[in-house]
Design an enzyme around this catalytic site. Sequence first.
Site, PDB file in Angstrom:
ATOM      1  CE1 TYR A 132      18.680 113.526  13.067  1.00 17.55           C
ATOM      2  CE2 TYR A 132      18.486 111.224  13.720  1.00 17.55           C
ATOM      3  CZ  TYR A 132      18.951 112.186  12.846  1.00 17.55           C
ATOM      4  OH  TYR A 132      19.703 111.819  11.759  1.00 17.55           O
ATOM      5  CD  GLU A 164      20.022 109.310   9.725  1.00 18.50           C
ATOM      6  OE1 GLU A 164      19.678 109.151  10.917  1.00 18.50           O
ATOM      7  OE2 GLU A 164      20.518 110.381   9.292  1.00 18.50           O
ATOM      8  CG  ASN A 166      33.162 105.658   9.520  1.00 17.67           C
ATOM      9  OD1 ASN A 166      33.214 106.876   9.600  1.00 17.67           O
ATOM     10  ND2 ASN A 166      32.137 104.972   9.982  1.00 17.67           N
ATOM     11  CE1 TYR A 167      40.454 102.252  10.175  1.00 15.17           C
ATOM     12  CE2 TYR A 167      38.854 101.354  11.730  1.00 15.17           C
ATOM     13  CZ  TYR A 167      40.006 102.087  11.468  1.00 15.17           C
ATOM     14  OH  TYR A 167      40.709 102.659  12.501  1.00 15.17           O
TER      15      TYR A 167
HETATM   16  C1  FAD Z   1      34.485 106.846   5.288  1.00 12.81           C
HETATM   17  C2  FAD Z   1      35.798 106.562   5.965  1.00 12.81           C
HETATM   18  C3  FAD Z   1      36.583 105.520   5.526  1.00 12.81           C
HETATM   19  C4  FAD Z   1      37.813 105.267   6.124  1.00 12.81           C
HETATM   20  N1  FAD Z   1      38.588 104.234   5.655  1.00 12.81           N
HETATM   21  C5  FAD Z   1      39.783 104.012   6.201  1.00 12.81           C
HETATM   22  C6  FAD Z   1      40.619 102.957   5.708  1.00 12.81           C
HETATM   23  O1  FAD Z   1      40.265 102.239   4.761  1.00 12.81           O
HETATM   24  N2  FAD Z   1      41.828 102.757   6.304  1.00 12.81           N
HETATM   25  C7  FAD Z   1      42.260 103.542   7.332  1.00 12.81           C
HETATM   26  O2  FAD Z   1      43.364 103.308   7.847  1.00 12.81           O
HETATM   27  N3  FAD Z   1      41.477 104.552   7.824  1.00 12.81           N
HETATM   28  C8  FAD Z   1      40.259 104.779   7.288  1.00 12.81           C
HETATM   29  N4  FAD Z   1      39.476 105.789   7.795  1.00 12.81           N
HETATM   30  C9  FAD Z   1      39.958 106.557   8.974  1.00 12.81           C
HETATM   31  C10 FAD Z   1      39.571 105.807  10.259  1.00 12.81           C
HETATM   32  O3  FAD Z   1      38.175 105.847  10.425  1.00 12.81           O
HETATM   33  C11 FAD Z   1      40.189 106.440  11.513  1.00 12.81           C
HETATM   34  O4  FAD Z   1      39.889 107.804  11.542  1.00 12.81           O
HETATM   35  C12 FAD Z   1      41.701 106.230  11.561  1.00 12.81           C
HETATM   36  O5  FAD Z   1      42.001 104.839  11.622  1.00 12.81           O
HETATM   37  C13 FAD Z   1      42.292 106.912  12.802  1.00 12.81           C
HETATM   38  O6  FAD Z   1      41.645 106.413  13.936  1.00 12.81           O
HETATM   39  P1  FAD Z   1      42.431 106.199  15.294  1.00 12.81           P
HETATM   40  O7  FAD Z   1      41.437 105.827  16.353  1.00 12.81           O
HETATM   41  O8  FAD Z   1      43.593 105.316  15.100  1.00 12.81           O
HETATM   42  O9  FAD Z   1      43.015 107.622  15.562  1.00 12.81           O
HETATM   43  P2  FAD Z   1      42.413 108.744  16.507  1.00 12.81           P
HETATM   44  O10 FAD Z   1      42.525 108.325  17.923  1.00 12.81           O
HETATM   45  O11 FAD Z   1      41.069 109.117  16.012  1.00 12.81           O
HETATM   46  O12 FAD Z   1      43.461 109.895  16.248  1.00 12.81           O
HETATM   47  C14 FAD Z   1      43.746 110.396  14.948  1.00 12.81           C
HETATM   48  C15 FAD Z   1      44.769 111.527  15.080  1.00 12.81           C
HETATM   49  O13 FAD Z   1      44.195 112.593  15.806  1.00 12.81           O
HETATM   50  C16 FAD Z   1      44.942 112.859  16.974  1.00 12.81           C
HETATM   51  N5  FAD Z   1      44.005 113.097  18.097  1.00 12.81           N
HETATM   52  C17 FAD Z   1      43.109 112.225  18.610  1.00 12.81           C
HETATM   53  N6  FAD Z   1      42.415 112.781  19.613  1.00 12.81           N
HETATM   54  C18 FAD Z   1      42.889 114.036  19.721  1.00 12.81           C
HETATM   55  C19 FAD Z   1      42.585 115.102  20.606  1.00 12.81           C
HETATM   56  N7  FAD Z   1      41.638 115.010  21.539  1.00 12.81           N
HETATM   57  N8  FAD Z   1      43.292 116.249  20.435  1.00 12.81           N
HETATM   58  C20 FAD Z   1      44.239 116.387  19.477  1.00 12.81           C
HETATM   59  N9  FAD Z   1      44.567 115.395  18.627  1.00 12.81           N
HETATM   60  C21 FAD Z   1      43.904 114.240  18.752  1.00 12.81           C
HETATM   61  C22 FAD Z   1      45.758 111.595  17.228  1.00 12.81           C
HETATM   62  O14 FAD Z   1      46.952 111.871  17.925  1.00 12.81           O
HETATM   63  C23 FAD Z   1      46.015 111.111  15.844  1.00 12.81           C
HETATM   64  O15 FAD Z   1      47.113 111.757  15.256  1.00 12.81           O
HETATM   65  C24 FAD Z   1      38.246 106.060   7.212  1.00 12.81           C
HETATM   66  C25 FAD Z   1      37.433 107.095   7.677  1.00 12.81           C
HETATM   67  C26 FAD Z   1      36.239 107.347   7.058  1.00 12.81           C
HETATM   68  C27 FAD Z   1      35.382 108.476   7.571  1.00 12.81           C
HETATM   69  C1  HEM Z   2      19.214 117.483  11.848  1.00  6.77           C
HETATM   70  C2  HEM Z   2      20.174 116.948  12.569  1.00  6.77           C
HETATM   71  C3  HEM Z   2      21.569 116.648  12.097  1.00  6.77           C
HETATM   72  C4  HEM Z   2      22.311 117.229  11.107  1.00  6.77           C
HETATM   73  C5  HEM Z   2      21.945 118.376  10.176  1.00  6.77           C
HETATM   74  C6  HEM Z   2      23.584 116.546  11.089  1.00  6.77           C
HETATM   75  C7  HEM Z   2      24.612 116.848  10.219  1.00  6.77           C
HETATM   76  C8  HEM Z   2      25.806 116.167  10.150  1.00  6.77           C
HETATM   77  C9  HEM Z   2      26.870 116.473   9.220  1.00  6.77           C
HETATM   78  C10 HEM Z   2      26.856 117.587   8.186  1.00  6.77           C
HETATM   79  C11 HEM Z   2      27.864 115.587   9.442  1.00  6.77           C
HETATM   80  C12 HEM Z   2      29.204 115.510   8.700  1.00  6.77           C
HETATM   81  C13 HEM Z   2      29.059 114.492   7.602  1.00  6.77           C
HETATM   82  C14 HEM Z   2      30.369 114.257   6.907  1.00  6.77           C
HETATM   83  O1  HEM Z   2      30.693 115.045   6.058  1.00  6.77           O
HETATM   84  O2  HEM Z   2      31.075 113.297   7.244  1.00  6.77           O
HETATM   85  C15 HEM Z   2      27.441 114.710  10.503  1.00  6.77           C
HETATM   86  C16 HEM Z   2      28.199 113.702  11.021  1.00  6.77           C
HETATM   87  C17 HEM Z   2      27.874 113.037  12.171  1.00  6.77           C
HETATM   88  N1  HEM Z   2      26.677 113.116  12.858  1.00  6.77           N
HETATM   89 FE1  HEM Z   2      25.117 114.292  12.426  1.00  6.77          FE
HETATM   90  N2  HEM Z   2      23.588 115.586  12.049  1.00  6.77           N
HETATM   91  C18 HEM Z   2      22.391 115.616  12.687  1.00  6.77           C
HETATM   92  C19 HEM Z   2      21.985 114.793  13.722  1.00  6.77           C
HETATM   93  C20 HEM Z   2      22.792 113.875  14.342  1.00  6.77           C
HETATM   94  C21 HEM Z   2      22.402 113.078  15.470  1.00  6.77           C
HETATM   95  C22 HEM Z   2      21.034 113.053  16.119  1.00  6.77           C
HETATM   96  C23 HEM Z   2      23.486 112.327  15.815  1.00  6.77           C
HETATM   97  C24 HEM Z   2      23.559 111.341  16.946  1.00  6.77           C
HETATM   98  C25 HEM Z   2      24.176 111.538  18.042  1.00  6.77           C
HETATM   99  C26 HEM Z   2      24.545 112.649  14.890  1.00  6.77           C
HETATM  100  C27 HEM Z   2      25.791 112.088  14.894  1.00  6.77           C
HETATM  101  C28 HEM Z   2      26.759 112.294  13.943  1.00  6.77           C
HETATM  102  C29 HEM Z   2      28.066 111.650  13.965  1.00  6.77           C
HETATM  103  C30 HEM Z   2      28.548 110.664  15.016  1.00  6.77           C
HETATM  104  C31 HEM Z   2      28.767 112.112  12.857  1.00  6.77           C
HETATM  105  C32 HEM Z   2      30.206 111.762  12.452  1.00  6.77           C
HETATM  106  C33 HEM Z   2      31.102 112.561  13.348  1.00  6.77           C
HETATM  107  C34 HEM Z   2      32.581 112.283  13.201  1.00  6.77           C
HETATM  108  O3  HEM Z   2      33.070 111.989  12.096  1.00  6.77           O
HETATM  109  O4  HEM Z   2      33.235 112.400  14.240  1.00  6.77           O
HETATM  110  N3  HEM Z   2      24.092 113.590  14.014  1.00  6.77           N
HETATM  111  N4  HEM Z   2      26.188 115.080  10.912  1.00  6.77           N
END
Ligand code: FAD
Ligand code: HEM
Length: 397
Positions: free
Chosen positions: A95, A137, A205-206
Amino acid sequence: MFSTQTISLIQATVPVLQLQGEAITQHFYRLMFEHHPEVKGFFNEAHQASGTQARALAGAVLAYAAHIDRLDEIAGALPRIIQKHAALGVLPEHYPIVGRCLLQAIKEVLGDAATDEIIAAWGEAYQALADLLIAAEEQVYADNAARDGGWRGERVFRIARRVAESELITSFYLEPVDQGPLLAFAPGQYLTLLLSIDGQPLRRNYSLSDAPGKPWYRISVKREANGRVSNWLHDHATVGTELRVLPPCGDFVLAPTADTQRPLLLVTGGVGITPAISMLEAAAPTGRPIRFIHAARHGGLHAFRHRVDELAAAHANVEVLYIYDQPRPGDTPHATGVVTTDLLADHLPADRDVDLYFLGPKPFMQSVYGSGLALGVAPDRLRYEFFGPLEDLKAAA
Ligand SMILES: Cc1cc2nc3c(=O)[nH]c(=O)nc-3n(C[C@H](O)[C@H](O)[C@H](O)COP(=O)(O)OP(=O)(O)OC[C@H]3O[C@@H](n4cnc5c(N)ncnc54)[C@H](O)[C@@H]3O)c2cc1C
Ligand code: HEM
């Protein structure tokens, strides 16, 4: 909670946050990744590149500022953030890093407009929110560790089985290497895999796709074009592969209802089916009327059809509808095209007293959300998850 002076200083920044909020959060991520590369692995690069994460954070910061004098009105938005952070293993020590970089980003983007007083007020407001999130958390971590089969931090699982569910989706059955019991999860929750691919730490996440109460967790992963983790899982994760896993989290779960017979409508597109199938497994035996609507491009991409058909055959309260927008010759959907308002109307009870859960690609979700509202479903009965940061469905609706 805050002094009147702090409240007015924060409120004064609302107009500028409306204009510059995303510029601030984009700059914030650049600063944080440059100065603290150690936190990079928590964040999904694709969510950075698409801007969805910066938008989600900007939206949260703006909502916080706009409601600084009546925070109870935005309390409903916190569980999702708390669950997302807990799922990914965010810790108290992260944080101050976020706080410092956010304040620096506010200063640098706003320039002279960010007076020392404003920065001090934002410092105070950030700390209050951070304290609240850290405590909530920790509560999730402690609960997950204390419950039967629970744990804190990483636990090593081994892939016990792989099953192809469609041309793009494969299920992985995960069993704990320590052979201990498994923490019960609520259908709709997801776990987090910690991976290191070519030396790069990655977290994803999955959703848990099987019924709760089994001696394994099942995840079902769609191969994403150029996706790092999904392709690695499809191509390299075999029976016996060990994976580091964080405990299940998430607030997209079946709402407890006093009316156990309230109809349930599960509407999914593509891989969005994964949490819905777990919900269906759990809800089907309750006798509650369930409509399970699933949209796929064609039969080759339609996962879990066999299992859903089995559940519908075993439970008279379950009715299914499969709809394909690009059917292949020989496919047997119930309908072709996409999920429209008219189609949904046919599956809603006349009084609209229904729990409608939906998940799929963004345009699909915007459409289902808009249809649900247009058909008179109460907004709090429209429940959805995003497979990424929360996005705005309301604008389109
Ligand atoms: C709550 C939750 C539940 C989920 N449940 C599932 C599930 O049940 N099953 C499932 O299959 N997935 C699920 N997902 C999605 C999963 O977490 C991944 O996001 C998904 O598998 C894609 O990850 P990846 O590493 O294969 O792709 P990534 O490497 O993250 O890439 C995804 C896409 O973005 C593009 N990309 C990546 N990096 C860049 C960059 N720097 N610039 C431009 N484009 C970029 C890639 O080319 C690709 O097309 C869930 C996500 C969440 C948040
Ligand atoms: C007061 C402080 C913070 C606020 C208000 C905040 C807010 C948020 C919000 C709004 C999201 C999107 C949630 C969603 O819709 O999925 C998020 C995701 C996230 N936050 Fe925070 N956050 C805070 C602090 C932090 C800290 C300290 C970390 C640690 C490094 C963190 C790491 C992440 C990550 C990793 C995600 C998911 C990103 C992704 O999907 O790529 N956050 N947070």
